[in-house]
Design a protein around this motif. Sequence first.
Motif, short mmCIF file in Angstrom:
data_model
loop_
_atom_site.label_atom_id
_atom_site.label_comp_id
_atom_site.label_asym_id
_atom_site.label_seq_id
_atom_site.Cartn_x
_atom_site.Cartn_y
_atom_site.Cartn_z
N MET A 127 7.24 -15.21 -30.71
CA MET A 127 7.62 -15.77 -31.78
C MET A 127 8.29 -14.74 -32.77
SD MET A 127 5.10 -18.02 -34.39
CE MET A 127 4.45 -18.51 -33.04
N GLY A 128 9.35 -15.18 -33.17
CA GLY A 128 10.09 -14.14 -34.13
C GLY A 128 9.70 -13.92 -35.37
N MET A 129 10.11 -13.26 -36.28
CA MET A 129 9.54 -12.81 -37.54
C MET A 129 9.84 -13.82 -38.27
SD MET A 129 8.53 -10.42 -39.42
CE MET A 129 8.84 -9.11 -40.59
N ALA A 130 11.06 -14.73 -38.29
CA ALA A 130 11.44 -15.87 -39.20
C ALA A 130 10.57 -17.02 -38.96
CB ALA A 130 12.79 -16.25 -38.80
N GLN A 131 10.01 -17.18 -37.55
CA GLN A 131 9.04 -18.11 -37.28
C GLN A 131 7.61 -18.05 -38.07
OE1 GLN A 131 9.42 -18.27 -33.04
NE2 GLN A 131 9.91 -20.66 -33.29
N ASN A 132 7.20 -16.56 -38.03
CA ASN A 132 5.97 -16.45 -38.58
C ASN A 132 6.16 -16.40 -40.19
OD1 ASN A 132 4.72 -15.53 -36.47
ND2 ASN A 132 5.36 -13.51 -36.36
N ILE A 133 7.05 -16.13 -40.70
CA ILE A 133 7.19 -16.26 -42.20
C ILE A 133 7.17 -17.70 -42.54
CG2 ILE A 133 8.92 -15.93 -44.38
CD1 ILE A 133 9.76 -13.14 -42.49
N CYS A 134 8.04 -18.59 -41.73
CA CYS A 134 7.95 -19.94 -41.85
C CYS A 134 6.76 -20.54 -41.73
CB CYS A 134 9.19 -20.69 -41.12
SG CYS A 134 9.45 -22.48 -41.42
N ARG A 135 6.07 -20.24 -40.89
CA ARG A 135 4.59 -20.74 -40.82
C ARG A 135 3.74 -20.39 -41.87
NH1 ARG A 135 1.95 -21.24 -35.01
NH2 ARG A 135 4.11 -20.62 -34.72
N SER A 136 3.93 -19.33 -42.22
CA SER A 136 3.07 -18.87 -43.51
C SER A 136 3.45 -19.63 -44.56
CB SER A 136 3.12 -17.25 -43.58
OG SER A 136 2.78 -17.05 -44.69
N GLN A 137 4.77 -19.61 -45.20
CA GLN A 137 4.87 -20.60 -46.01
C GLN A 137 4.69 -21.80 -46.16
OE1 GLN A 137 9.29 -19.86 -46.46
NE2 GLN A 137 9.16 -17.91 -47.04
N LEU A 138 4.71 -22.49 -44.86
CA LEU A 138 4.31 -23.83 -44.78
C LEU A 138 3.03 -24.10 -44.85
CD1 LEU A 138 6.79 -25.07 -41.99
CD2 LEU A 138 6.74 -25.86 -44.19
N SER A 139 2.19 -23.23 -44.26
CA SER A 139 0.62 -23.30 -44.41
C SER A 139 0.19 -23.22 -46.02
CB SER A 139 -0.02 -22.18 -43.81
OG SER A 139 0.16 -21.09 -44.18
N ASN A 140 0.87 -22.61 -46.79
CA ASN A 140 0.76 -22.29 -48.44
C ASN A 140 0.89 -23.82 -49.01
OD1 ASN A 140 0.00 -19.79 -48.12
ND2 ASN A 140 1.99 -19.07 -48.66
N LEU A 141 1.59 -24.65 -48.11
CA LEU A 141 1.86 -26.15 -48.85
C LEU A 141 0.52 -27.06 -48.63
CD1 LEU A 141 5.66 -26.84 -47.87
CD2 LEU A 141 4.67 -26.12 -50.03
N ASN A 142 -0.40 -26.52 -48.14
CA ASN A 142 -1.73 -27.42 -47.88
C ASN A 142 -2.10 -27.77 -49.23
OD1 ASN A 142 -1.76 -27.32 -45.17
ND2 ASN A 142 -2.99 -25.59 -44.96
N VAL A 143 -1.94 -26.90 -50.31
CA VAL A 143 -2.21 -27.33 -51.60
C VAL A 143 -1.56 -28.62 -52.30
CG1 VAL A 143 -0.65 -25.95 -52.82
CG2 VAL A 143 -2.79 -26.30 -53.86
N CYS A 144 -0.63 -29.15 -51.59
CA CYS A 144 0.35 -30.24 -51.93
C CYS A 144 -0.26 -31.39 -51.27
CB CYS A 144 1.63 -30.13 -51.57
SG CYS A 144 2.57 -28.72 -52.64
N ALA A 145 -1.28 -31.31 -50.35
CA ALA A 145 -1.89 -32.55 -49.38
C ALA A 145 -2.10 -33.64 -50.35
CB ALA A 145 -2.62 -32.17 -48.46
N PRO A 146 -2.85 -33.56 -51.35
CA PRO A 146 -3.61 -34.67 -52.18
C PRO A 146 -2.32 -35.27 -52.88
CG PRO A 146 -4.57 -32.56 -52.54
CD PRO A 146 -3.63 -32.29 -51.80
N PHE A 147 -0.94 -34.79 -52.90
CA PHE A 147 0.11 -35.23 -53.80
C PHE A 147 1.13 -36.12 -52.80
CE2 PHE A 147 -1.58 -31.78 -56.15
CZ PHE A 147 -1.99 -32.46 -57.13
N VAL A 148 1.01 -35.95 -51.53
CA VAL A 148 1.81 -36.62 -50.57
C VAL A 148 1.16 -37.79 -49.59
CG1 VAL A 148 3.33 -34.58 -50.33
CG2 VAL A 148 1.43 -34.87 -48.81
N VAL A 149 0.06 -38.23 -49.89
CA VAL A 149 -0.71 -39.21 -49.24
C VAL A 149 -0.10 -40.50 -49.98
CG1 VAL A 149 -2.35 -37.94 -48.07
CG2 VAL A 149 -2.75 -38.94 -50.36
#
Length: 73
Positions: free
Chosen positions: A1-23
Motif C-alpha cells: 500500500m502506498g504512502m498516499a493510500q495510508n494518508i487517505c485512510r487516516s484522514q477518512l478515519s478521522n471523519l468518524n466524528v461526522c457519522a451522527p450528522f450524515v445519517v
Amino acid sequence: MGMAQNICRSQLSNLNVCAPFVVPGALGAPSAGCCDALQAVNPNCLCSTLRIASQLPSQCQLPPLGCGIYASH
C-alpha cells in the motif's frame, strides 16, 4: 500500500466524528470537530472515495443506487 493510500485512510478515519450528522433524520449542524476533520481531508482523497463507493453495488452484483434529492419539510 502506498504512502498516499495510508494518508487517505487516516484522514477518512478521522471523519468518524461526522457519522451522527450524515445519517437520515440527523438533526442539527455538524460539530466543530466534524468540520475540522472534513477540512483536513485532501479533496482528491474524498472524491476518489466517493467514486469508489458508488461502484460498490455493481461490484457486489447489486442494482446501482438511484439517489435522489430528499425534500426537506
